[in-house]
Structure formats: C-alpha cells, structure tokens
Scaffold this motif. Sequence first.
Motif, PDB file in Angstrom:
ATOM      1  N   VAL A   1       0.821  -1.216   0.000  1.00 31.23           N
ATOM      2  CA  VAL A   1       0.000   0.000   0.000  1.00 31.23           C
ATOM      3  C   VAL A   1       0.855   1.267   0.000  1.00 31.23           C
ATOM      4  N   TYR A   2       2.008   1.238   0.632  1.00 35.27           N
ATOM      5  CA  TYR A   2       2.851   2.430   0.669  1.00 35.27           C
ATOM      6  C   TYR A   2       3.457   2.715  -0.700  1.00 35.27           C
TER       7      TYR A   2
ATOM      8  N   SER B   1       0.655   3.934  -3.197  1.00 36.81           N
ATOM      9  CA  SER B   1       0.278   5.338  -3.002  1.00 36.81           C
ATOM     10  C   SER B   1       0.922   6.245  -4.048  1.00 36.81           C
TER      11      SER B   1
ATOM     12  N   ALA C   1      -1.146   9.208  -5.929  1.00 40.74           N
ATOM     13  CA  ALA C   1      -0.573  10.538  -5.723  1.00 40.74           C
ATOM     14  C   ALA C   1      -0.188  11.168  -7.061  1.00 40.74           C
TER      15      ALA C   1
ATOM     16  N   SER D   1      -6.001  11.855  -2.948  1.00 41.43           N
ATOM     17  CA  SER D   1      -5.587  11.677  -1.565  1.00 41.43           C
ATOM     18  C   SER D   1      -5.679  10.196  -1.208  1.00 41.43           C
ATOM     19  N   TYR D   2      -5.089   9.851  -0.098  1.00 41.49           N
ATOM     20  CA  TYR D   2      -5.159   8.484   0.410  1.00 41.49           C
ATOM     21  C   TYR D   2      -6.625   8.090   0.637  1.00 41.49           C
TER      22      TYR D   2
ATOM     23  N   VAL E   1      -8.346   4.913  -1.129  1.00 43.90           N
ATOM     24  CA  VAL E   1      -8.768   3.788  -0.299  1.00 43.90           C
ATOM     25  C   VAL E   1     -10.284   3.597  -0.351  1.00 43.90           C
TER      26      VAL E   1
END
Length: 132
Positions: A80-81, A84, A88, A93-94, A98
């Motif tokens: 997930v990191y 992103s 991005a 946004s996160y 999500v």
Amino acid sequence: MKPDFEQFKDIPGTTIFTIELARKGFWLNQFCMSLRKAENRERFLADNRKYLDEWDMTEEQKQAVIDRDFQKMLDLGGNVYFLSKIFASEGLSYVQAVSTMTDMNVEQYQQMMLNGGRNIEGWRSKKERGEA
C-alpha cells in the motif's frame, strides 16, 4: 521455524503483506517507486500501457494498474505504501484512493473513519461471515 501466515487469511477486508506477496509483487512495487521521479510520472500518465510494458510485471498486475483496482494490486503483491505513488501521481488523496476499495463513496468512507473506523462485528473472521 517458519511463521504460519495462513491464520491471517481468515481476516475479512485485510491483506497481510507477507514475504510471499513481497516476492510476487516485486516488479509492481518497483514500478510504483519509479513514480517518485517527475519525468516517470509524466510518461506513465501520458501512456499507462507503454510505460507499464517496460516493467517485468504480470499482465494481471498491469491490468490492475490500468484499471486502478487497488485491491487487486494488493492481492497481486502490491504494498500500500508503494501503491500510493500511483494515486498521488493523479492528485488523489489516500482517503480518495482507499475509498475505492470499499462499497462507500469518499464522504461515507471519511465519515466512517472519523467515527472510529469499521465496526468489528462480523469482520473478525471470514468463517463467521460464511466466506470460508
């Protein structure tokens, strides 16, 4: 002794990033990290397919990226990191990204999180939900 990660597969709505997933998603995650550079983001956004074809990813992984199916990317070894970097790159946004992995719109998802997150009832075990 090898850890038993099978127990974590019973948690609904949760993907545990195991060494097996890390291996499976290595090139997917490397692609994501390439998006740290502005010139790579520009190339990716200009022609997703062309840029993805430069990476040794499976066709299923490439299609998940094109579809922006973040849950599928997680299932295929995405971290997930690292993922992103994709949303991005598009200015999301996160919370916006999500929320696409739920049955809620952005506002509903944000409110649920502000209210303390998802109610745990029925979310402890896939067996409890009749999914196993």
